[in-house]
Enzyme design. Structure first.
Site, PDB file in Angstrom:
ATOM      1  N   SER A   1       3.052  11.518  11.598  1.00  0.00           N
ATOM      2  CA  SER A   1       2.062  11.860  12.516  1.00  0.00           C
ATOM      3  C   SER A   1       2.192  13.286  13.139  1.00  0.00           C
ATOM      4  O   SER A   1       3.410  13.524  13.618  1.00  0.00           O
ATOM      5  CB  SER A   1       1.690  10.660  13.760  1.00  0.00           C
ATOM      6  OG  SER A   1       0.650  11.175  14.548  1.00  0.00           O
TER       7      SER A   1
ATOM      8  N   LYS B   1      -3.179   6.218  -5.452  1.00  0.00           N
ATOM      9  CA  LYS B   1      -2.032   7.460  -5.665  1.00  0.00           C
ATOM     10  C   LYS B   1      -1.480   7.292  -7.070  1.00  0.00           C
ATOM     11  O   LYS B   1      -1.009   8.453  -7.609  1.00  0.00           O
ATOM     12  CB  LYS B   1      -0.932   7.123  -4.779  1.00  0.00           C
ATOM     13  CG  LYS B   1      -1.420   7.451  -2.996  1.00  0.00           C
ATOM     14  CD  LYS B   1      -1.735   8.677  -3.065  1.00  0.00           C
ATOM     15  CE  LYS B   1      -2.118   9.396  -1.540  1.00  0.00           C
ATOM     16  NZ  LYS B   1      -2.746  10.582  -1.395  1.00  0.00           N
TER      17      LYS B   1
ATOM     18  N   SER C   1      -6.348  17.622   8.710  1.00  0.00           N
ATOM     19  CA  SER C   1      -5.136  16.803   8.925  1.00  0.00           C
ATOM     20  C   SER C   1      -3.983  17.693   9.472  1.00  0.00           C
ATOM     21  O   SER C   1      -3.941  18.744   9.518  1.00  0.00           O
ATOM     22  CB  SER C   1      -5.090  16.148   7.634  1.00  0.00           C
ATOM     23  OG  SER C   1      -4.435  17.125   6.702  1.00  0.00           O
TER      24      SER C   1
ATOM     25  N   TYR D   1      -4.144   1.610  -1.537  1.00  0.00           N
ATOM     26  CA  TYR D   1      -3.558   3.125  -1.479  1.00  0.00           C
ATOM     27  C   TYR D   1      -2.580   3.382  -2.605  1.00  0.00           C
ATOM     28  O   TYR D   1      -2.994   4.479  -3.187  1.00  0.00           O
ATOM     29  CB  TYR D   1      -2.874   3.018  -0.004  1.00  0.00           C
ATOM     30  CG  TYR D   1      -2.030   4.543   0.162  1.00  0.00           C
ATOM     31  CD1 TYR D   1      -2.798   5.304   0.879  1.00  0.00           C
ATOM     32  CD2 TYR D   1      -0.782   4.441   0.192  1.00  0.00           C
ATOM     33  CE1 TYR D   1      -2.325   6.660   0.990  1.00  0.00           C
ATOM     34  CE2 TYR D   1      -0.112   5.943   0.447  1.00  0.00           C
ATOM     35  CZ  TYR D   1      -0.974   6.766   0.814  1.00  0.00           C
ATOM     36  OH  TYR D   1      -0.216   8.106   1.062  1.00  0.00           O
TER      37      TYR D   1
END
Length: 381
Positions: free
Chosen positions: A296, A265, A47, A261
């Site tokens: 990004s 978390k 990533s 999500y």
């Protein structure tokens, strides 16, 4: 006297700037020396954040174990690290391990493979994350399961080095819930099984009525020790080690259209908060680093357009958080200083966290208004 003061001011500012620069350079060098010869495992090295962490820790002389679910990308990262290595400094050839944290069935075997690379692990960086965005009633339970596997069950299984059995009896939904009136979830169902309530949402939404009541536990706010199944035998037996969870500010409070999500978390943060207290007596450090959003990896301000660059800078800071390189540097500082919790956010999210804690009803009202405005804007989904 006035002229002398005007001349001294630039010199004073220059001196302060010089001291700050020296402090930053010393801190950077000190951080890198703290990981020299240490075995560092990066759970998702391919990533954007994983690549930056690999670069920072490799430069610092760490013995890297790079994990990822794409072998070609791992090899590409390996070649990039080797090509930029400084021959005058001691660096170690990274080891590569194929790992998909969303595939829980194979994490146990991969954890053993990771441990076999050097026989021990000094620092584990849990940075893997899968995101999904959309209204809760439109997201399938299979996708909820995938998000929980990647963001919660995967990291904790890798941390434990054991296979966890996440298939438990979820129980049955109450009769009132079937008709979309009031559903009361008992504490025994207030964990992962509460996701099954999503089957009720389309009915409630279409009828524009209904209520869901979650009977939770105060441990949904903070973790208590001795609520995990196993205690990291390698680090505990050596009485040294550090686990870094790169989480998200949504582990502190949830935002609309990110239910799965945010839930994953919250779960991860709760687990590692518990673990921190459990392993402290064994000199094992558990750290959590929570940025707002990690930008990004390939997004940079365009050159030659000042206005556009300035806009992108502030948009990144306020909406999309920080660049992966900045988070990687903070992870390095966290390892060196052995910080327990770090929040990377500008004042607005920090203020929101404060409001969520002390004025929850006001926070919920503001968030609900934002959702209504978003849904009423033409052309937005």
């Amino acid at each position: 006297m006035g002229i002398m003061a005007m001349l001294m001011l630039p010199l004073l500012l220059l001196g302060i700037s010089g001291l700050l620069f020296i402090y930053q350079e010393v801190s950077r060098l000190w951080s890198k020396s703290a990981v020299q010869n240490k075995v560092v495992v990066i759970a998702d090295a391919i990533s954007g954040l994983g690549k930056e962490c690999a670069r920072v820790f490799h430069t610092g002389g760490a013995r890297l174990v790079l994990c990822g679910k794409n072998w070609e990308k791992l090899e590409s990262l390996y070649d990039a690290l080797i090509s930029v290595a400084d021959p005058s400094k001691q660096t170690f050839t990274p080891k590569l391990v194929l790992l998909d944290l969303s595939d829980i069935s194979c994490v146990q075997d991969v954890a053993k493979e990771v441990l076999d690379c050097y026989g021990c692990v000094d620092i584990l960086i849990n940075n893997a994350s899968v995101k999904v965005k959309g209204p809760a009633h439109t997201i399938s339970l299979e996708l909820d399961q995938k998000i929980m596997d990647a963001n919660y069950f995967g990291p904790i299984t890798l941390t434990k080095g054991l296979q966890c059995d996440c298939h438990q009896d979820r129980g049955a939904l109450c009769d009132e819930a079937v008709w979309g009136r009031v559903c009361l979830l008992p504490p025994t169902m207030s964990n992962y099984g509460s996701l099954y309530l999503l089957v009720l949402l389309p009915n409630m939404i279409s009828r524009r009525t209904g209520q869901i009541v979650l009977v939770n536990n105060i441990q949904g706010k903070f973790g208590l020790p001795f609520r995990t199944a196993f205690l990291l035998p390698n680090m505990i037996s050596r009485r040294t080690g550090q686990i870094v969870l790169v989480n998200n500010i949504q582990g502190k409070f949830g935002l609309p259209f990110r239910t799965a999500y945010a839930a994953s978390k919250h779960a991860a943060l709760g687990f590692f908060d518990c673990l921190r207290a459990e392993v402290e007596e064994y000199d094992v450090v558990v750290s959590t680093v929570s940025p707002t959003f990690v930008q990004s990896y390939h997004v940079h301000p365009e050159q030659g357009n000042w206005d556009n660059s300035i806009w992108k800078f502030f948009f990144r800071k306020l909406a999309h958080g920080v660049h992966p390189g900045e988070v990687a540097e903070e992870v390095m500082r966290t390892v060196r200083r052995k910080k327990q919790e770090v929040l990377i956010a500008n004042p607005i999210p920090k203020a929101a966290l404060y409001v969520r804690t002390f004025f929850p009803e006001f926070f919920f009202a503001v968030v609900a208004c934002g959702v209504k405005e978003k849904l009423n804007v033409p052309g937005e989904g």
